[in-house]
Design a protein around this motif. Sequence first.
Motif, PDB file in Angstrom:
ATOM      1  N   HIS A   2       0.788  -1.318  -0.145  1.00 61.56           N
ATOM      2  CA  HIS A   2      -0.073   0.140  -0.115  1.00 61.56           C
ATOM      3  C   HIS A   2       0.948   1.348   0.097  1.00 61.56           C
ATOM      4  N   THR A  57      -3.118   4.965  -2.747  1.00 56.26           N
ATOM      5  CA  THR A  57      -4.068   6.157  -2.450  1.00 56.26           C
ATOM      6  C   THR A  57      -3.459   7.452  -2.368  1.00 56.26           C
ATOM      7  N   HIS A  80      -7.437   4.975  -4.428  1.00 54.07           N
ATOM      8  CA  HIS A  80      -8.483   5.724  -3.740  1.00 54.07           C
ATOM      9  C   HIS A  80      -7.759   7.008  -3.522  1.00 54.07           C
ATOM     10  N   LYS A 107      -4.770   7.985  10.174  1.00 53.90           N
ATOM     11  CA  LYS A 107      -6.046   7.397  10.310  1.00 53.90           C
ATOM     12  C   LYS A 107      -6.216   6.289   8.833  1.00 53.90           C
ATOM     13  N   VAL A 108      -5.460   6.627   7.566  1.00 56.17           N
ATOM     14  CA  VAL A 108      -5.401   5.858   6.886  1.00 56.17           C
ATOM     15  C   VAL A 108      -4.946   4.485   7.092  1.00 56.17           C
ATOM     16  N   ARG A 109      -3.776   4.496   7.758  1.00 54.83           N
ATOM     17  CA  ARG A 109      -3.392   3.222   8.269  1.00 54.83           C
ATOM     18  C   ARG A 109      -4.003   2.206   9.419  1.00 54.83           C
ATOM     19  N   GLU A 110      -5.127   2.902   9.817  1.00 59.80           N
ATOM     20  CA  GLU A 110      -5.965   2.362  10.675  1.00 59.80           C
ATOM     21  C   GLU A 110      -6.696   1.242   9.927  1.00 59.80           C
ATOM     22  N   ASP A 111      -7.024   1.730   8.631  1.00 61.31           N
ATOM     23  CA  ASP A 111      -7.787   0.794   7.797  1.00 61.31           C
ATOM     24  C   ASP A 111      -6.704  -0.208   7.151  1.00 61.31           C
ATOM     25  N   GLN A 112      -5.788   0.167   6.715  1.00 60.73           N
ATOM     26  CA  GLN A 112      -4.919  -0.718   5.736  1.00 60.73           C
ATOM     27  C   GLN A 112      -3.416   0.076   6.075  1.00 60.73           C
ATOM     28  N   LYS A 207     -13.374  10.533  -0.483  1.00 62.16           N
ATOM     29  CA  LYS A 207     -13.487  10.975   0.905  1.00 62.16           C
ATOM     30  C   LYS A 207     -13.038  12.135   1.283  1.00 62.16           C
TER      31      LYS A 207
END
Lengths: 281, 363
Positions: A2, A57, A80, A107-112, A207
């Motif tokens: 990612h 992203t 994204h 925050k992005v890292r919390e999802d992936q 987003k």
Amino acid sequence: MHSVVCIKQVPDSAQIRVHPVTNTIMRQGVPAIINPYDLFALEEALRLKDRFGGTVTVITMGPPQAEVALRKCLSFGADHAILVSDRAFAGADTLATSFALSAAIGKVREDQPVDLIFTGKQTIDGDTAQVGPGIAKRLDYQLLTYVSKIVDIDFGKKEITVERRAEGGVQLLKTAVPCLITMLEGTNEMRFGDMADMFRAARYPLKVWDRVAAGIEDVAKIGLKGSPTVVGKVFAPKPRSQRAEMIEVHDNDPQDLVVTLLAKVFTRHPKIEAEIIKCAS
Amino acid sequence: MSDSNDAPRKPARKKVELDPRFLSYKHVWVYIEAERGEVHPVSWELLGEGRKLADQLGVDLVGVVLGPPEARTRAICEEAFHFGANRCYLVQHDALRDYRNEPYTKCLTELVDTYQPEILMLGATTLGRDLAGSVATTLATGLVADCTELVIEAESRCLASTRPTFGGSLLCTIMTQRHRPQMATVRPRVMAMPDADASRRGEVIEHAFSIVETSIITKILQFIPDDTRDKPNLPFADIIVAGGRGLKKPENFQLVWDLAKVLGAEVGASRPVVQAGWAELDRQVGQSGKTVRPKLYIAAGISGAVQHRVGMDGADVIIAINNDSNAPIFDFAHYGIVGNAMQILPALTEAFRKHLAQARKAG
Ligand SMILES: Cc1cc2nc3c(=O)[nH]c(=O)nc-3n(C[C@H](O)[C@H](O)[C@H](O)COP(=O)(O)OP(=O)(O)OC[C@H]3O[C@@H](n4cnc5c(N)ncnc54)[C@H](O)[C@@H]3O)c2cc1C
Ligand SMILES: Nc1ncnc2c1ncn2[C@@H]1O[C@H](COP(=O)(O)O)[C@@H](O)[C@H]1O
């Protein structure tokens, strides 16, 4: 894998004019573009995706209009896009910008999990080359600036090998993933997006994160308040007190004119004559 | 500086209280950039500038020297004294052999925290920008990049740093009022090189820095030095002949080379010429190219856009050749010739050739 690519929408500075009286930037009709240096970062991330698979992203902090820049990135093949936008970010210097962006990437890292962060070498409006290093320090990622080539990634060992432009040479560096890379210009060429990506870009539900969504609690760290640097005077470069001394060309005779020029230059600046004699010998 | 948003910001208020934690911050520091024992000349240029600031503030000018434990590293301190420093902090450690962000950032941050400078300046080189951005973020202080003018504002004793913005179309003055140190980077050749005085001495303070190599994540596998043979070194050239889009065709660019050859000059170019492939990237002068400071700069067929100007208006004498008498370059050149570069350049070449032949005979 990612990758997160930080891009910024900037006014096309080639077309910027300064108002002769008020000394302000005349923005009307000046197109907004993706910071040209960021395209090298995006293309590199897309190439890694071609090689190793994964997702890309793109993220920007900016006004709502910056949506256009993000959709453009999606049309090139990014998966994204996140627009970090809040009035509270206004007036941010590079320290406050890197704080907001690193919070959002957090925050992005919390999802992936994020393996690589890419930024451009610098922007053409802010022009500081500070935001990349700032994000890396805040997230405690290894920092690789001025990368000219990604040589190899070893996913098993979580290691990356790159070439980095240093003073007087190129460093071949190995470091751990995750890390932040600021990409050198001219290292690749942005692809043309394909039709499928263009359609997807148009329909993509972007987003949009405000301060809270980006995970920022402390307003003292963002925007004007979070910026240690304060911009005072803004002014146009001053013209020299005198315009150039013009040397006339008579009857299309450059020879004559050149003799006049040489005589003037060499009598008034004897050091230059000495310098030329030194250099030319 | 403002970068996410350029809504007009309130001009700096006059009276700003410095955070009491920073009251003890004193002296002007210059980071002396050395790689493989070679000091980047921008560090000496900064010492020249730093001397003026330190004198104005009535404080010391301090050089910061980081490097491997070798006699050469210490010798750099002596050189810094010759260029105006009165003190040097010296850190010698094997982990500081080649530049890497992590140990260098840790070391410089530690020095700042320990000895507390008021102002810290670095060269805006690849190394200096990498290090300055990291150190400023770690210290959460302000950093102004690519300054072209540095002065002390008398009233507040703050550093007022002026830099180009929007690609040189405008200049802005930026201050870090509430944080210390005030940090700034300056591009090579923007400031004048001071004269060295070998009789000057100073005090070396060694600082013990501890870090273990195994804790450093990034490793240097190899350093591939640039092939500098036949590479132009524009920033340090004393005479430059530069050509622009007004030369119309790549063949005509040869006329620039011809004149340069007679003068023993370097060849420079504007960006469109480089993009068209008539000249190498190393020859581009300007905001996204090199900053130069020659004694003589001859510009042929160059309009004088701000992005070009910011790279060359430190030249002592500028001669511009342009067929448009309204070209902006005539606003800042010293001598202007309105005419066709394709005729003027060969005539200049010939005239200089003759003049030099005579001068040689005479001398
Ligand atoms: C972010 C950014 C960074 C940039 N960085 C740089 C940079 O580092 N360096 C740089 O140079 N530019 C840079 N530029 C580009 C800059 O804005 C100008 O476009 C560029 O400098 C113009 O180059 P020029 O003078 O060769 O061409 P032009 O502007 O096209 O000028 C050509 C000139 O030649 C004259 N001319 C035409 N025919 C003749 C003739 N027969 N004899 C004599 N004169 C003739 C014309 O009157 C004209 O003045 C940058 C732009 C941007 C947006
Ligand atoms: N507002 C922003 N949003 C996203 N990325 C940014 C922003 N500002 C700067 N960057 C990134 O940081 C790099 C360096 O910017 P700068 O420090 O302004 O020269 C740019 O090339 C971008 O990749």
